[in-house]
Enzyme design. Structure first.
Site, short mmCIF file in Angstrom:
data_model
loop_
_atom_site.label_atom_id
_atom_site.label_comp_id
_atom_site.label_asym_id
_atom_site.label_seq_id
_atom_site.Cartn_x
_atom_site.Cartn_y
_atom_site.Cartn_z
CB THR A 73 -0.86 -0.13 1.29
OG1 THR A 73 -1.66 -1.30 1.17
CG2 THR A 73 -1.69 1.06 1.60
CB THR A 128 -3.79 -0.21 -1.07
OG1 THR A 128 -3.12 -1.45 -1.08
CG2 THR A 128 -5.28 -0.46 -0.95
CG ASN A 157 -4.70 -6.43 -0.76
OD1 ASN A 157 -4.24 -6.05 0.32
ND2 ASN A 157 -5.22 -7.63 -0.92
CG ASP A 162 -7.64 -6.32 2.29
OD1 ASP A 162 -6.81 -7.16 2.69
OD2 ASP A 162 -7.32 -5.14 2.06
N GLY A 169 1.51 -1.41 4.75
CA GLY A 169 1.95 -2.51 5.60
C GLY A 169 0.86 -3.50 5.99
N1 GLY Z 1 -5.10 -3.82 1.40
C1 GLY Z 1 -4.55 -3.41 2.63
C2 GLY Z 1 -5.56 -2.72 3.47
O1 GLY Z 1 -6.51 -2.18 2.96
O2 GLY Z 1 -5.43 -2.73 4.65
#
Ligand code: GLY
Length: 556
Positions: free
Chosen positions: A364, A382, A384, A406, A456
């Site tokens: 991200t 992001t 992801n 996610d 992260g």
């Molecule tokens: N894809 C990482 C987040 O949205 O936390």
């Protein structure tokens, strides 16, 4: 542009990776110098922080393709110079043909890789709709002027850094597996090579000319849908046309004299950050010492309890009822900490999500901006995973996200960050997947104090948590707070991850003695915090994370 103008603009930019506290009037801190410079140049030309955000974001989509994006999503938290807060959710959504069990086989088991790589992993992108919405509400410069620098960057090229080369090399096999051996980013780049991406310049031109329609309709939409289909996905033109971002009510909480504003669901960031800070507030952590045995114990125990709640209660508020007030209730949180003691680690198996009764209803990137007027922007965006689904839209020049991972594909089975999820985060058409992104703005005594966030995955929230405490409790400068060694616990697996070679062996021994399972491993996802601090006298300083190529551009 003649040489003199170029030189004048250049002299405005000062690399502030060292701590500088004097006379800075505006700053942009992002994952790449090109993007920070482009954002700052917009401010130098008279744009505000929102204008700079749009230019910075699009520049990252060019020169930081692992996370910068036009086909991902993100969250903005802002504070205007007159103290008004707000947040925009432009998170991806599940396509209309998505189903709860789309990643399970006929025995109900998760099919490995289906939610992380290839077309079925792609959520409906939100980035361009989000940026366009922000421009409508806050933009002061013409849209086309904010898109142009990214077009120039794509046409003129950006230089491959050492870290970026390693990143490209590490994903080369996946790029080829999904896109064939001649795919753009499977080139054997050397450090210093110039990457020119003309297809992306053309896509950005469409976005420049047609606004959000340049992405969600017409030739770009056709290309995107076709590519998703070829790689096994289900996004339709109706999915694209009907996507809209949402202005969310801000989430705000106090920690001592700080007022912290962060992202509300569908991000877990704000709630978890609020829970952790509330849980540790009764303890005099500054007396324990930075990254001391006692500080780490206390923070790990707060993290453990908060991530247990995250797994159970959080999801898209448009689809489920999130018990936000109760999760942030001081009495609830004080009860949560009753099982904590200094002698032994609490076992994660003994921590259940808190007992809440529903009566009523990795990769991200983050950037922080302050403009000359004091408007503050905190954005995390992001794809992801690194380069998202690895699906590359060849004629468009960009990668598609894999944000569908996610969601909890199957409650109880961890996602790519090892995070467990529940029914609250199950897949439904049109639903947004739970995020950890934590773009945050902190006030101290009613004045802007800090703007921060980080990439992260699951480590985002704990990195933001630690950075705030580093600055506020342990009196570090912004850059020191960003640099300081980090650790992470997320309830399950029951492990404290330490940044390798940054914690001394005596401390590790003592933590193990108390029953903490320690893992010291390199993790590219333990955060790269990009932050800005304003001290009590109004002096601005910055912190760009040395773990990446992150860079502070400042205007003096
Ligand atoms: N894809 C990482 C987040 O949205 O936390």
């Amino acid at each position: 542009m003649n040489k003199y103008i170029l030189f004048s603009i250049f002299t405005l930019f000062i690399n502030c990776n060292k701590n500088e506290t004097k006379q800075i009037k505006a700053a942009v801190v992002s994952a790449r110098q090109e993007a920070s410079d482009i954002g700052l140049n917009i401010i130098a030309k008279g744009g505000n922080a929102f204008d700079a955000m749009i230019a910075t974001d699009l520049a990252l989509s060019v020169c930081y393709p692992n996370a910068g994006n036009i086909a991902g999503g993100g969250f903005l938290v802002y504070r205007t110079t007159d103290g008004k807060f707000g947040s925009l959710d432009y998170r991806e959504k599940a396509p209309e043909q998505a189903t709860r069990d789309m990643y399970l086989d006929s025995d109900g088991n998760v099919i490995s890789g289906k939610s992380t790589i290839g077309g079925l992993a792609v959520g409906i992108p939100g980035t361009i709709a989000g940026l366009y919405e922000i421009h409508k509400k806050f933009g002061t410069m013409p849209w086309k002027d904010l898109v142009q620098p990214a077009i120039n960057l794509a046409k003129n090229g950006y230089k491959v850094t050492n870290k970026q080369k390693r990143s490209f090399d590490s994903k080369k096999e996946d790029f080829i597996k999904i896109n064939g051996k001649n795919t753009f980013y499977a080139t054997d780049y050397k450090i210093g090579d110039l990457v020119i991406n003309l297809p992306l310049a053309n896509t950005l031109k469409l976005i420049q000319d047609k606004g959000r329609a340049g992405f969600y309709k017409g030739i770009n939409a056709d290309r995107l849908i076709q590519r998703v289909k070829e790689t096994g996905g289900i996004i339709t033109s109706n999915d694209l046309v009907s996507y809209s971002p949402v202005w969310r009510a801000r989430i705000q909480f106090k920690y001592k004299e700080l007022l912290i504003t962060s992202m509300s669901p569908p991000s877990s960031g704000g709630i978890c950050l609020g829970q952790m800070l509330e849980m540790i507030e009764p303890f005099d952590i500054s007396q324990y010492g930075h990254n001391s045995l006692k500080s780490i114990q206390l923070m790990v125990e707060a993290e453990r309890r908060s991530y247990a709640d995250r797994a159970e209660f959080l999801g898209d508020p448009d689809f489920i009822e999130v018990p936000q007030k109760k999760l942030l209730d001081p009495i609830y949180l004080s009860n949560r900490m009753k099982s904590f003691n200094w002698d032994n680690a609490t076992l994660s198996n003994e921590i259940n999500p808190g007992n809440i009764i529903f009566k009523e209803t990795e990769e991200t990137t983050h950037y922080s901006i302050i403009d000359k007027l004091g408007n503050a922007i905190s954005v995390t965006t992001t794809l992801n995973g690194s380069y998202g689904s690895k699906v590359f839209v060849k004629d468009g020049g960009y990668f598609l996200n894999n944000e569908m991972d996610d969601f909890s594909s199957k409650p109880g089975v961890p996602n790519m960050f090892g995070l467990l999820g529940s029914e609250a985060n199950s897949i439904m058409p049109g639903k947004r997947m739970l995020s950890s992104m934590t773009p945050t703005i902190v006030e101290k005594n009613n004045k802007l104090y800090m703007i921060l966030g980080t990439p992260g995955g699951s480590t985002i929230i704990t990195s933001v948590f630690q950075t705030i405490l580093n600055a506020y409790e342990f009196k570090m400068s912004m850059q020191e707070a960003v640099n300081a060694a980090r650790f992470h616990h997320q309830w399950k697996p029951d492990v404290v991850i330490l940044e390798p070679k940054k914690f001394d062996s005596d401390l590790i021994f003592k933590l193990k003695e108390k029953g903490y399972n320690i893992e010291e491993k390199f993790s590219r996802i333990i955060g790269r915090v990009d932050a800005i601090m304003v001290d009590e006298d109004g002096n601005i300083s910055t912190g760009a994370d040395p773990r990446g190529d992150d860079f502070s551009s400042v205007l003096k």
